[in-house]
Write an enzyme that holds these catalytic residues in place. Structure first.
Site, PDB file in Angstrom:
ATOM      1  N   TYR A 128      43.060  56.969  45.875  1.00 43.80           N
ATOM      2  CA  TYR A 128      42.947  57.302  44.443  1.00 43.80           C
ATOM      3  C   TYR A 128      44.080  58.295  44.153  1.00 43.80           C
ATOM      4  O   TYR A 128      44.606  59.312  45.094  1.00 43.80           O
ATOM      5  CB  TYR A 128      41.730  58.285  44.498  1.00 43.80           C
ATOM      6  CG  TYR A 128      40.567  57.617  43.637  1.00 43.80           C
ATOM      7  CD1 TYR A 128      40.967  57.894  42.115  1.00 43.80           C
ATOM      8  CD2 TYR A 128      39.502  57.112  43.881  1.00 43.80           C
ATOM      9  CE1 TYR A 128      40.086  57.245  41.251  1.00 43.80           C
ATOM     10  CE2 TYR A 128      38.748  56.596  42.899  1.00 43.80           C
ATOM     11  CZ  TYR A 128      38.903  56.595  41.652  1.00 43.80           C
ATOM     12  OH  TYR A 128      37.883  56.161  40.660  1.00 43.80           O
ATOM     13  N   GLU A 141      44.663  59.986  40.958  1.00 47.14           N
ATOM     14  CA  GLU A 141      44.464  60.823  39.288  1.00 47.14           C
ATOM     15  C   GLU A 141      45.700  61.842  39.066  1.00 47.14           C
ATOM     16  O   GLU A 141      45.694  62.523  40.187  1.00 47.14           O
ATOM     17  CB  GLU A 141      43.165  61.270  39.296  1.00 47.14           C
ATOM     18  CG  GLU A 141      41.799  60.411  39.026  1.00 47.14           C
ATOM     19  CD  GLU A 141      40.621  60.893  38.524  1.00 47.14           C
ATOM     20  OE1 GLU A 141      40.296  62.037  38.867  1.00 47.14           O
ATOM     21  OE2 GLU A 141      39.743  60.083  38.066  1.00 47.14           O
ATOM     22  N   ASP A 171      55.718  46.471  20.153  1.00 41.66           N
ATOM     23  CA  ASP A 171      54.917  45.930  21.137  1.00 41.66           C
ATOM     24  C   ASP A 171      55.577  44.424  21.736  1.00 41.66           C
ATOM     25  O   ASP A 171      55.476  43.505  21.097  1.00 41.66           O
ATOM     26  CB  ASP A 171      53.550  45.409  20.583  1.00 41.66           C
ATOM     27  CG  ASP A 171      52.571  44.901  21.849  1.00 41.66           C
ATOM     28  OD1 ASP A 171      52.896  44.590  22.864  1.00 41.66           O
ATOM     29  OD2 ASP A 171      51.173  44.960  21.596  1.00 41.66           O
ATOM     30  N   LYS A 210      52.995  38.514  31.125  1.00 44.96           N
ATOM     31  CA  LYS A 210      53.654  37.430  30.357  1.00 44.96           C
ATOM     32  C   LYS A 210      55.046  37.026  30.759  1.00 44.96           C
ATOM     33  O   LYS A 210      54.978  36.434  31.782  1.00 44.96           O
ATOM     34  CB  LYS A 210      53.378  37.901  29.023  1.00 44.96           C
ATOM     35  CG  LYS A 210      51.874  38.250  28.653  1.00 44.96           C
ATOM     36  CD  LYS A 210      51.521  38.437  27.174  1.00 44.96           C
ATOM     37  CE  LYS A 210      49.995  38.940  27.153  1.00 44.96           C
ATOM     38  NZ  LYS A 210      49.798  39.458  25.714  1.00 44.96           N
ATOM     39  N   ARG A 259      48.945  41.930  36.151  1.00 45.18           N
ATOM     40  CA  ARG A 259      48.379  42.062  34.891  1.00 45.18           C
ATOM     41  C   ARG A 259      48.258  43.452  34.750  1.00 45.18           C
ATOM     42  O   ARG A 259      47.622  44.218  35.463  1.00 45.18           O
ATOM     43  CB  ARG A 259      46.932  41.765  34.576  1.00 45.18           C
ATOM     44  CG  ARG A 259      46.713  40.186  35.013  1.00 45.18           C
ATOM     45  CD  ARG A 259      45.183  39.738  34.725  1.00 45.18           C
ATOM     46  NE  ARG A 259      45.146  39.506  33.352  1.00 45.18           N
ATOM     47  CZ  ARG A 259      45.648  38.219  32.786  1.00 45.18           C
ATOM     48  NH1 ARG A 259      46.037  37.300  33.478  1.00 45.18           N
ATOM     49  NH2 ARG A 259      45.807  38.217  31.486  1.00 45.18           N
TER      50      ARG A 259
END
Ligand SMILES: *Cc1c(COP(=O)(O)O)cnc(C)c1O
Length: 406
Positions: A46, A48, A196, A225, A231
């Site tokens: 973790y 954060e 984008d 892509k 991803r």
């Protein structure tokens, strides 16, 4: 793996990928190294916050990792740390775009973007997306004849609507986008320019598509892509926009960053900086152009008459076949792609007039000119309903000749 059920599905999916030809423009095959990073112990942590300012202990290594990935992102796209910051924490492309709009555009204001049916993306303010509910999309499209962006018309729309943000880049536009013109238009109406580059980031990295960075205020991209990573997504911002974006990504929208995913992005960024990747990017575009030309030769209409990138749209309705019928028939024969709206489509998104064809995945498998010619023939034969069963066999044979990395 001890989980028999998941293992079985994994094996079925491996076989599916191995035995079919993937022409989905947004898909690719990642390297073994990318998968190794994704499946690594970084998944356990973790973290954060941001490097040097975390809410949990034990993040010394994680800080070094995130800093390295940011540095690699800047290096790949030739960005100075004086001008550009990079946020590598967005979980994927959709939250990345939402974060940018949230940080910089007051709710209810106008976002000007290419409409979905002209080649844009849902997250650019389409009405079914939360972006279309919080902001008002001012759509732009392409010229009816050339099927390319009409920048004169774009300026005209912008002058009337006065949007706060103009978005360049989409998911089904085959041609080079003139970022310089878009910058001029954005300046003329006092709008931010967001590029984008999700679809063509790998082509920019490989030097076969011009860079949006000299013109944009913000650049967002997915990493899975043409960039051939896991991803995930990144937000590049000019210094003045960084604090607002940083606060929205965390704690505004997300919790702990997926550090295994960020490690895998780092691996992909490194791979994308190699001479092999440069060669890959060039062949992706070359393959798309050959495939389009061959299909044209076989009597099929290519939207905008060709492509400058990794994808193009085929107007199958021009020969009386709907997009859904086409994609279903192709899937039965082992060619995987998606149905797609074409500009000025009179049909519905569920069964539009076109299909979208992309070459990033087949190029990763090592296919070239010869295979593109074969694939064009297979597609044409299947769509004209000749010998689907026979073609299925040859498609599988071709796919088997080009193994995917396991
Ligand atoms: C794919 C894509 C996205 C969304 O990415 P996800 O990771 O699927 O959320 C956003 N913008 C564009 C232009 C895309 O092509």
């Amino acid at each position: 793996m001890k989980d028999i059920e998941i293992k079985k599905l994994l094996s079925l999916e491996e076989n599916r990928q191995q035995n079919t030809i993937d022409l989905i423009a947004s898909e690719n095959y990642v390297s073994k190294d990318v998968r190794e990073a994704l499946g690594s112990v970084f998944v356990n942590k973790y973290a954060e916050g941001y490097p040097g300012a975390r809410y949990y202990a034990g993040n010394t290594v994680i800080d070094a990792l995130e800093k390295l990935v940011i540095q690699r992102a800047r290096k790949l796209f030739k960005l100075s740390s004086k001008k550009w910051d990079v946020n590598v924490q967005p979980y994927s492309g959709s939250p990345a775009n939402l974060a940018v709009f949230h940080a910089l555009i007051p709710h209810g204001e106008k976002i000007m973007a290419m409409s979905l049916d002209m080649g844009g993306h849902l997250t650019h303010g389409h009405k079914v997306s939360v972006t279309g509910k919080l902001w008002e999309q001012v759509p732009y499209g392409v010229d009816k004849l050339s099927e390319e962006i009409d920048y004169g018309e774009l300026l005209h729309i912008a002058l009337i609507a006065r949007p706060k943000c103009i978005v360049a880049g989409g998911s089904a536009y085959a041609r080079i986008v003139d970022f310089k013109r878009m910058r001029t238009i954005a300046d003329e109406v006092g709008a931010l320019l967001l590029v984008d580059m999700s679809h063509f980031a790998g082509l920019v990295a490989g030097g076969v598509y011009h860079s949006p960075f000299p013109y944009a205020d913000i650049v967002t991209t997915t990493t899975h892509k043409t960039l051939r990573g896991p991803r995930s997504a990144m937000i590049f911002s000019k210094k003045e926009y960084t604090p607002a974006i940083g606060k929205i990504v965390f704690p505004g929208m997300q919790g702990g960053p997926h550090m295994n995913q960020i490690a895998a992005v780092g691996v992909a960024l490194h791979e994308a900086g190699t001479p092999q990747f440069k060669n890959y990017a060039a062949r992706v575009v070359e393959n798309a152009q050959i495939l389009a030309r061959e299909l044209e030769r076989l009597g099929w209409r290519i939207v905008s008459n060709g492509t400058d990138s990794h994808l193009f749209l085929l107007d199958v309705m021009s020969r009386g076949i709907s997009g859904k019928t086409a994609s279903d028939a192709l899937e039965r024969a082992g060619i995987i792609l998606n149905k797609n709206m074409i500009p000025f489509d009179t049909r519905k998104p569920g069964d539009p007039s076109g299909i979208r064809i992309g070459t990033p995945a087949v190029t990763t498998r090592g296919m070239g000119k010869k295979e593109m010619k074969l694939i064009a023939e297979y597609i044409s034969t299947i769509l004209l309903k000749k010998n689907i069963a026979e073609v299925k066999g040859v498609v599988q044979k071709l796919a088997k000749k080009f193994p995917i990395a396991r």
